[in-house]
Scaffold this motif. Structure first.
Motif, PDB file in Angstrom:
ATOM      1  N   ALA A 176     -26.227  40.496 -63.249  1.00 43.46           N
ATOM      2  CA  ALA A 176     -27.609  40.539 -63.741  1.00 43.46           C
ATOM      3  C   ALA A 176     -28.318  39.202 -63.595  1.00 43.46           C
ATOM      4  O   ALA A 176     -29.525  39.114 -63.833  1.00 43.46           O
ATOM      5  CB  ALA A 176     -27.620  40.958 -65.206  1.00 43.46           C
ATOM      6  N   THR A 177     -27.598  38.173 -63.192  1.00 42.80           N
ATOM      7  CA  THR A 177     -28.160  36.823 -63.147  1.00 42.80           C
ATOM      8  C   THR A 177     -29.274  36.697 -62.114  1.00 42.80           C
ATOM      9  O   THR A 177     -30.326  36.089 -62.387  1.00 42.80           O
ATOM     10  CB  THR A 177     -27.037  35.802 -62.885  1.00 42.80           C
ATOM     11  OG1 THR A 177     -26.095  35.860 -63.966  1.00 42.80           O
ATOM     12  CG2 THR A 177     -27.584  34.388 -62.788  1.00 42.80           C
ATOM     13  N   ALA A 178     -29.091  37.259 -60.922  1.00 42.58           N
ATOM     14  CA  ALA A 178     -30.142  37.172 -59.910  1.00 42.58           C
ATOM     15  C   ALA A 178     -31.399  37.895 -60.381  1.00 42.58           C
ATOM     16  O   ALA A 178     -32.518  37.394 -60.220  1.00 42.58           O
ATOM     17  CB  ALA A 178     -29.650  37.751 -58.586  1.00 42.58           C
ATOM     18  N   PHE A 179     -31.230  39.062 -60.989  1.00 44.73           N
ATOM     19  CA  PHE A 179     -32.365  39.821 -61.498  1.00 44.73           C
ATOM     20  C   PHE A 179     -33.081  39.059 -62.605  1.00 44.73           C
ATOM     21  O   PHE A 179     -34.314  39.125 -62.730  1.00 44.73           O
ATOM     22  CB  PHE A 179     -31.867  41.177 -61.998  1.00 44.73           C
ATOM     23  CG  PHE A 179     -32.944  42.090 -62.516  1.00 44.73           C
ATOM     24  CD1 PHE A 179     -34.174  42.188 -61.889  1.00 44.73           C
ATOM     25  CD2 PHE A 179     -32.706  42.873 -63.634  1.00 44.73           C
ATOM     26  CE1 PHE A 179     -35.159  43.047 -62.370  1.00 44.73           C
ATOM     27  CE2 PHE A 179     -33.679  43.723 -64.122  1.00 44.73           C
ATOM     28  CZ  PHE A 179     -34.910  43.816 -63.495  1.00 44.73           C
ATOM     29  N   ALA A 180     -32.329  38.305 -63.405  1.00 48.75           N
ATOM     30  CA  ALA A 180     -32.935  37.525 -64.491  1.00 48.75           C
ATOM     31  C   ALA A 180     -33.965  36.533 -63.970  1.00 48.75           C
ATOM     32  O   ALA A 180     -34.924  36.202 -64.675  1.00 48.75           O
ATOM     33  CB  ALA A 180     -31.851  36.796 -65.279  1.00 48.75           C
ATOM     34  N   ALA A 181     -33.795  36.067 -62.734  1.00 45.13           N
ATOM     35  CA  ALA A 181     -34.771  35.126 -62.179  1.00 45.13           C
ATOM     36  C   ALA A 181     -36.141  35.771 -62.015  1.00 45.13           C
ATOM     37  O   ALA A 181     -37.173  35.115 -62.186  1.00 45.13           O
ATOM     38  CB  ALA A 181     -34.278  34.591 -60.834  1.00 45.13           C
ATOM     39  N   LEU A 182     -36.173  37.055 -61.680  1.00 45.08           N
ATOM     40  CA  LEU A 182     -37.452  37.753 -61.566  1.00 45.08           C
ATOM     41  C   LEU A 182     -38.066  38.026 -62.931  1.00 45.08           C
ATOM     42  O   LEU A 182     -39.250  37.794 -63.151  1.00 45.08           O
ATOM     43  CB  LEU A 182     -37.267  39.088 -60.834  1.00 45.08           C
ATOM     44  CG  LEU A 182     -37.086  39.071 -59.325  1.00 45.08           C
ATOM     45  CD1 LEU A 182     -37.004  40.495 -58.799  1.00 45.08           C
ATOM     46  CD2 LEU A 182     -38.201  38.311 -58.634  1.00 45.08           C
ATOM     47  N   LEU A 183     -37.250  38.530 -63.851  1.00 46.23           N
ATOM     48  CA  LEU A 183     -37.781  38.901 -65.161  1.00 46.23           C
ATOM     49  C   LEU A 183     -38.270  37.693 -65.950  1.00 46.23           C
ATOM     50  O   LEU A 183     -39.240  37.791 -66.704  1.00 46.23           O
ATOM     51  CB  LEU A 183     -36.712  39.641 -65.969  1.00 46.23           C
ATOM     52  CG  LEU A 183     -36.332  41.036 -65.492  1.00 46.23           C
ATOM     53  CD1 LEU A 183     -35.310  41.647 -66.441  1.00 46.23           C
ATOM     54  CD2 LEU A 183     -37.547  41.936 -65.378  1.00 46.23           C
ATOM     55  N   SER A 184     -37.606  36.569 -65.785  1.00 45.24           N
ATOM     56  CA  SER A 184     -37.938  35.372 -66.563  1.00 45.24           C
ATOM     57  C   SER A 184     -39.090  34.574 -65.972  1.00 45.24           C
ATOM     58  O   SER A 184     -39.655  33.691 -66.624  1.00 45.24           O
ATOM     59  CB  SER A 184     -36.714  34.465 -66.669  1.00 45.24           C
ATOM     60  OG  SER A 184     -36.375  33.942 -65.389  1.00 45.24           O
TER      61      SER A 184
END
Length: 316
Positions: free
Chosen positions: A280-288
């Motif tokens: 989920a870490t890569a996706f967190a870059a978009l959401l954050s």
């Protein structure tokens, strides 16, 4: 020295009959409230539950082709996913694996190793301790020493993932990838450089081996303290990852553990994807907002692993 794109192509030819082609799913506004054209690369559905199967298969089959696979099999130290992939790949070649795990390895990854018939040995409190035990075992037993991420065959195998993504997504602009020790980053970057694709390397803020190496101009040791450390908890990035990154368009961003947990929960809430924190870490870059795509920018987010205990995901 890092692999080149010819090595990635050779890896694809070697492992194609063993590997599941990556599935891509377009994101929607409920999941990703950003301007870009965002796609999820669902590599967590790969054999062994992570992208690691690609590199492990390439390493083991290449060694077998070259007559370097001993009867005693392979050995490696791992936080879990690389060990599972190594054990699976060894079975492809009719061989065995001995895996050294740090004490922090999640039970779900230990169970998968045991189910694959690997010999599992305790390697101490940290990955570095497990790696040292593995070195001693290899020297004493004659087992072939593999590595979780610092090997050109491992990296080239990982690079086959982006070649598949690029073939399915013409005019792909950017790929977001979580970074641990650098094997996946190396392979993805080699392929991205060939295709002219930007790479966004995403790390937990307290688990930032690549980010720190960029700042220092060379690999340096970092502290490891993250909810995603079981898969991204390398203390030092590989030199080949830095070399590959220097040859292309690579941006480094950091996210918090809270942002990673939120991204993991949203993948469950909106897509019913139960993935590990590292995935989920890569996706967190978009959401954050750590990475903000331009309007119309075509982005692939690699969802890299699902060897997790899903009981901490909130049912909604």
């Amino acid at each position: 020295m890092h692999p080149n794109h010819a090595d990635v192509t050779a890896a694809a030819e070697r492992i194609s009959s063993y590997i599941r082609p990556v599935v891509l799913a377009r994101a929607d506004s409920d999941t990703v409230p950003v301007a870009g054209d965002v796609w999820f690369a669902l590599e967590h559905m790969q054999h062994t539950g992570s992208f690691k199967a690609r590199g492990a298969a390439n390493f083991v089959l290449a060694q077998q082709e070259q007559g370097r696979l001993p009867k005693v099999g392979i050995t490696l130290a791992s936080g879990g996913n690389a060990g599972v992939a190594g054990a699976w790949a060894a079975r492809l070649a009719g061989s065995t694996a001995t895996v050294f795990l740090p004490d922090s390895t999640p039970a779900v990854k230990l169970a998968r190793l045991q189910a694959l018939g690997a010999q599992v040995l305790c390697g101490g409190a940290r990955y570095a301790d497990a790696a040292a035990e593995c070195e001693r075992y290899a020297a004493a037993s004659g087992a072939l020493r593999s590595h979780a991420y610092d090997d050109p065959y491992i990296a080239a195998g990982a690079g086959t993932l982006l070649d598949e993504i690029a073939a399915q997504l013409p005019e792909l602009d950017t790929v977001l990838v979580a970074v641990g020790g650098g094997g996946l980053l190396t392979g993805i970057t080699v392929s991205a450089n060939h295709h002219g694709i930007r790479v966004v390397a995403v790390e937990p803020e307290n688990c930032r081996a690549f980010n720190a190496a960029l700042a220092a101009g060379a690999p340096v040791d970092v502290d490891v303290d993250s909810i995603a450390a079981d898969s991204l908890g390398a203390r030092r990035i590989t030199p080949m990852a830095l070399t590959a990154a220097a040859e292309g368009d690579v941006r480094s961003v950091l996210v918090t553990d809270k942002q990673i947990s939120a991204a993991r929960q949203i993948l469950w809430d909106c897509r019913r994807l139960a993935v590990e924190h590292g995935a989920a870490t890569a996706f967190a870059a978009l959401l954050s907002g750590a990475y903000v795509p331009a309007p119309g920018e075509r982005v692939a987010v690699i969802v890299c692993g699902a060897n997790t205990d899903p009981t901490d995901l909130v049912a909604r």
